[in-house]
Write a protein that holds these residues in place. Structure first.
Motif, PDB file in Angstrom:
ATOM      1  N   ALA A 144      27.399  35.640 115.226  1.00 49.98           N
ATOM      2  CA  ALA A 144      28.741  35.153 115.536  1.00 49.98           C
ATOM      3  C   ALA A 144      29.637  35.198 114.306  1.00 49.98           C
ATOM      4  CB  ALA A 144      28.677  33.735 116.094  1.00 49.98           C
ATOM      5  N   LEU A 145      29.048  34.919 113.134  1.00 48.30           N
ATOM      6  CA  LEU A 145      29.829  34.972 111.895  1.00 48.30           C
ATOM      7  C   LEU A 145      30.297  36.389 111.615  1.00 48.30           C
ATOM      8  CD1 LEU A 145      30.894  33.545 109.376  1.00 48.30           C
ATOM      9  CD2 LEU A 145      28.711  34.067 108.261  1.00 48.30           C
ATOM     10  N   ARG A 188      33.158  37.235 113.795  1.00 53.26           N
ATOM     11  CA  ARG A 188      34.387  36.583 113.360  1.00 53.26           C
ATOM     12  C   ARG A 188      34.982  37.300 112.137  1.00 53.26           C
ATOM     13  NH1 ARG A 188      35.484  30.456 113.199  1.00 53.26           N
ATOM     14  NH2 ARG A 188      37.513  31.494 113.310  1.00 53.26           N
ATOM     15  N   VAL A 210      27.297  32.901 104.887  1.00 50.18           N
ATOM     16  CA  VAL A 210      27.971  31.786 105.554  1.00 50.18           C
ATOM     17  C   VAL A 210      28.856  31.032 104.559  1.00 50.18           C
ATOM     18  CG1 VAL A 210      27.611  29.543 106.658  1.00 50.18           C
ATOM     19  CG2 VAL A 210      26.228  31.518 107.349  1.00 50.18           C
ATOM     20  N   THR A 264      33.866  30.042 110.005  1.00 54.76           N
ATOM     21  CA  THR A 264      32.561  29.441 110.226  1.00 54.76           C
ATOM     22  C   THR A 264      32.050  29.872 111.599  1.00 54.76           C
ATOM     23  OG1 THR A 264      33.564  27.439 111.169  1.00 54.76           O
ATOM     24  CG2 THR A 264      33.092  27.420 108.804  1.00 54.76           C
ATOM     25  N   ALA A 265      30.738  29.780 111.778  1.00 55.24           N
ATOM     26  CA  ALA A 265      30.129  30.146 113.066  1.00 55.24           C
ATOM     27  C   ALA A 265      28.773  29.479 113.168  1.00 55.24           C
ATOM     28  CB  ALA A 265      30.004  31.668 113.187  1.00 55.24           C
ATOM     29  N   ASP A 266      28.240  29.460 114.395  1.00 54.12           N
ATOM     30  CA  ASP A 266      26.967  28.790 114.640  1.00 54.12           C
ATOM     31  C   ASP A 266      25.773  29.627 114.197  1.00 54.12           C
ATOM     32  OD1 ASP A 266      28.310  26.638 115.745  1.00 54.12           O
ATOM     33  OD2 ASP A 266      28.248  27.471 117.776  1.00 54.12           O
ATOM     34  N   ASN A 267      25.935  30.953 114.169  1.00 50.00           N
ATOM     35  CA  ASN A 267      24.821  31.814 113.769  1.00 50.00           C
ATOM     36  C   ASN A 267      25.365  33.045 113.057  1.00 50.00           C
ATOM     37  OD1 ASN A 267      25.345  33.968 115.911  1.00 50.00           O
ATOM     38  ND2 ASN A 267      24.968  32.156 117.205  1.00 50.00           N
ATOM     39  N   GLU A 281      33.125  30.993 104.581  1.00 50.90           N
ATOM     40  CA  GLU A 281      33.902  29.759 104.705  1.00 50.90           C
ATOM     41  C   GLU A 281      34.815  29.571 103.503  1.00 50.90           C
ATOM     42  OE1 GLU A 281      33.226  24.977 105.583  1.00 50.90           O
ATOM     43  OE2 GLU A 281      31.510  26.310 105.219  1.00 50.90           O
ATOM     44  N   GLN A 339      22.532  32.862 104.308  1.00 54.94           N
ATOM     45  CA  GLN A 339      23.053  31.573 103.860  1.00 54.94           C
ATOM     46  C   GLN A 339      24.231  31.765 102.911  1.00 54.94           C
ATOM     47  OE1 GLN A 339      22.001  28.670 105.090  1.00 54.94           O
ATOM     48  NE2 GLN A 339      23.674  27.669 103.959  1.00 54.94           N
TER      49      GLN A 339
END
Length: 277
Positions: free
Chosen positions: A127-128, A131, A111, A121-124, A115, A108
């Motif tokens: 993926a973050l 990125r 994330v 940002t990413a969905d999970n 940002e 958390q």
């Protein structure tokens, strides 16, 4: 002189705060905003004023200075322009809070700081992380490799043009102007990003990179960020998935080592070219 300037840039980058003092874009952004506010000006005219005019004035200045005192008067101009043309910020420092959160296993927090500090940002979580890895490759490329490529090939005027186009694309508010700047930057990126891809093959997984490069080598439509991301991943042999924790940062470390090896390779090639030339 170009290779000497490239060496001096590394010294100033490591031991001096000159880059932070020199890279002030307030005046440029203010002029960009003012010209955009005047809707009567065509986007190409704005780019001519903001990019072509400074580059032309720099080229004229160097043309006058280089014959004087064996080029010694031009040396500080080369150095200052190249330092200004490098990317903004510290790549490693910007990823520090994300790395700390990921090392603790706090997805958390990772994330949130991704940002806040990186604009990602990413969905999970997986993926973050991907990125963030892609962001490391892109920022290292556009901040350093693309700039020194054009500097060594065409001189400080080309390096300055690359950075001014990047600033226009980043800070421009008019979609048409930003599109024009991005198109020109895409043209500037076409050659250096592929040279860096070849470098990844030489210092990383040659076979895997070759497979990717053969398909994308002449593809005009693929973005520089997309190409460097796909090539960098296979060159560094990144794992398919990585959970939060210390092991999840191995991919970022591998990418950073890949970039360092590529930088050493580039400087070795520059030195060899200078000696043979």
């Amino acid at each position: 002189m170009s290779f000497l300037v490239l060496l001096l840039v590394l010294w100033f980058e490591k031991f001096s705060a000159l880059r932070q003092r020199l890279q002030r874009d307030g005046f440029y952004v203010t002029e960009l905003t003012r010209l955009e506010r005047d809707g009567r000006r065509h986007p190409w005219w704005v780019l001519t004023i903001l990019v072509l005019l400074p580059v032309a004035l720099l080229a004229l200045l160097l043309h006058v200075l280089e014959p004087v005192a064996y080029g010694l008067l031009a040396l500080p101009v080369h150095l200052l322009v190249l330092i200004y043309s490098l990317g903004r910020g510290d790549i490693k420092a910007a990823q520090g809070p994300f790395r700390d959160a990921w090392r603790r296993g706090d997805e958390q927090a990772a994330v949130h700081v991704a940002e806040r500090d990186l604009g990602l940002t990413a969905d999970n979580a997986q993926a973050l992380l991907e990125r963030v890895q892609g962001n490391l490759l892109w920022q290292a490329y556009q901040s350093f490799f693309a700039v020194i490529f054009w500097y060594f090939l065409l001189g400080p005027a080309a390096a300055l043009a690359y950075r001014l186009l990047a600033l226009t694309a980043e800070h421009g508010r008019t979609p048409v102007l930003r599109d024009h700047a991005l198109q020109l930057r895409h043209a500037f990126d076409w050659a250096p990003v592929r040279v860096l891809g070849v470098s990844f093959a030489l210092v990383g997984n040659f076979v895997a990179v070759s497979r990717v490069m053969l398909h994308e080598l002449l593809n005009w439509h693929i973005s520089a960020a997309g190409l460097i991301d796909s090539v960098g991943r296979v060159a560094a042999e990144l794992p398919g998935n990585a959970s939060a924790g210390p092991d999840g940062l191995l991919g970022l470390d591998n990418l950073w080592e890949l970039l360092l090896r590529s930088a050493v390779l580039w400087y070795a090639c520059f030195a060899l070219w200078t000696v043979l030339g």
